[in-house]
Design an enzyme around this catalytic site. Structure first.
Site, short mmCIF file in Angstrom:
data_model
loop_
_atom_site.label_atom_id
_atom_site.label_comp_id
_atom_site.label_asym_id
_atom_site.label_seq_id
_atom_site.Cartn_x
_atom_site.Cartn_y
_atom_site.Cartn_z
N ASP A 4 12.03 10.34 -6.40
CA ASP A 4 13.14 9.75 -5.80
C ASP A 4 13.95 8.88 -6.89
O ASP A 4 14.52 7.93 -6.72
CB ASP A 4 12.76 8.46 -4.99
CG ASP A 4 11.98 9.32 -3.80
OD1 ASP A 4 11.74 10.19 -3.59
OD2 ASP A 4 11.33 8.33 -2.80
N LYS B 226 12.27 14.19 1.81
CA LYS B 226 11.01 13.46 2.35
C LYS B 226 11.49 12.58 3.26
O LYS B 226 12.37 11.32 2.71
CB LYS B 226 10.12 12.83 1.54
CG LYS B 226 10.42 12.04 0.51
CD LYS B 226 9.14 11.75 -0.45
CE LYS B 226 9.36 10.60 -1.45
NZ LYS B 226 9.88 9.33 -0.92
N CYS C 174 6.86 4.58 -3.32
CA CYS C 174 6.77 5.88 -3.02
C CYS C 174 5.91 6.67 -4.10
O CYS C 174 5.44 7.51 -3.87
CB CYS C 174 8.34 6.53 -3.19
SG CYS C 174 9.28 6.22 -1.46
N1 TIU Z 1 11.55 5.62 -3.33
C1 TIU Z 1 11.06 4.42 -3.00
O1 TIU Z 1 10.00 3.81 -3.49
N2 TIU Z 1 11.58 3.88 -1.60
C2 TIU Z 1 11.54 2.81 -1.41
O2 TIU Z 1 12.23 2.07 -0.50
N3 TIU Z 1 11.17 1.67 -2.46
C3 TIU Z 1 11.43 0.39 -2.64
O3 TIU Z 1 10.61 -0.15 -3.40
N4 TIU Z 1 12.14 -0.13 -1.72
#
Ligand code: TIU
Length: 222
Positions: free
Chosen positions: A24, A129, A162
């Site tokens: 991400d 995802k 994530c």
């Molecule tokens: N990619 C991921 O970690 N999504 C989140 O929403 N992370 C947060 O820390 N908000």
């Protein structure tokens, strides 16, 4: 094969069955006007690791090892966005709303894209995802089986959301998981530290951790 000087003990690195998975590294988590900032977070913490993540990706590419990218995102019709996720908390803009970089966390929008510096190259697997974990509601499990992968090196954001969720999913599926400590970040320094400690506690209960230099050294000696 090479030993990576990892914690809590050496990680036996087998390049023929290892992939890097970059979680991400999207504009939505790293730039003003995106999802991360809408939750009130300081996104500059994420941009600081970009050069390190880039070095790790380039090390895998140079060695001919697979690089997999994930993106947290939803379909434009929001059919894969549970109300419990959309309505959580009190963000300034919600997932699916129009923001300065397009609709927040929606596939195909400019804010949802992976950062230019870390963009996938032709032939690299990109997993879209809808959840925090990359195995939930995706083809990742089948893709890894087809590729013959048994070990995963992790980078990306955020460490305790994530990244940790996906590591735990992978660990339960039998993958040996190694987190590159300096190629991951959280919006909260204490949460990053706690996640790293939780992962490698109890004899690597979820996986190992090592620095990017230690991983690259392992690649060089394998
Ligand atoms: N990619 C991921 O970690 N999504 C989140 O929403 N992370 C947060 O820390 N908000």
């Amino acid at each position: 094969m090479a030993e990576i000087a990892a914690q809590p003990f050496n990680f036996t690195f087998r390049p023929e069955t290892t992939a890097l998975i970059v979680i991400d590294m999207q504009r939505d988590f790293a730039e003003q006007g995106g999802f991360g900032a809408s939750l009130g977070n300081d996104v500059s913490r994420v941009t600081k690791i970009v050069p390190t993540v880039k070095r790790l990706i380039e090390g895998f590419r140079a060695a001919g090892l697979p690089v997999i990218h994930t993106m947290e995102c939803h379909r434009p019709d929001l059919s894969d966005l549970p109300p419990a996720k959309r309505n959580r908390g009190n963000p300034t803009i919600r997932i699916g709303d129009a923001g300065p970089m397009g609709r927040v966390l929606i596939a195909g929008e400019s804010g949802t894209a992976i950062l230019d510096a870390l963009a996938p190259v032709d032939g690299e697997l990109v997993i879209e995802k809808p959840g925090k974990g990359a195995f939930y509601a995706t083809s990742l499990g089948e893709d890894l089986k087809r590729m013959g992968i048994a070990q995963l090196v992790f980078a990306g954001v955020t460490t305790e959301v994530c990244v940790q969720t996906t590591m735990r999913e992978a660990n339960d599926r039998g993958y040996e998981c190694l987190l590159a400590e300096d190629a991951t970040e959280s919006y909260f320094a204490a949460f990053k530290q706690a996640a790293i400690e939780m992962i490698r506690a109890q004899g690597a209960i979820v996986g190992w951790t090592a620095t990017t230099d230690q991983v690259l050294e392992g690649i060089a000696h394998a």
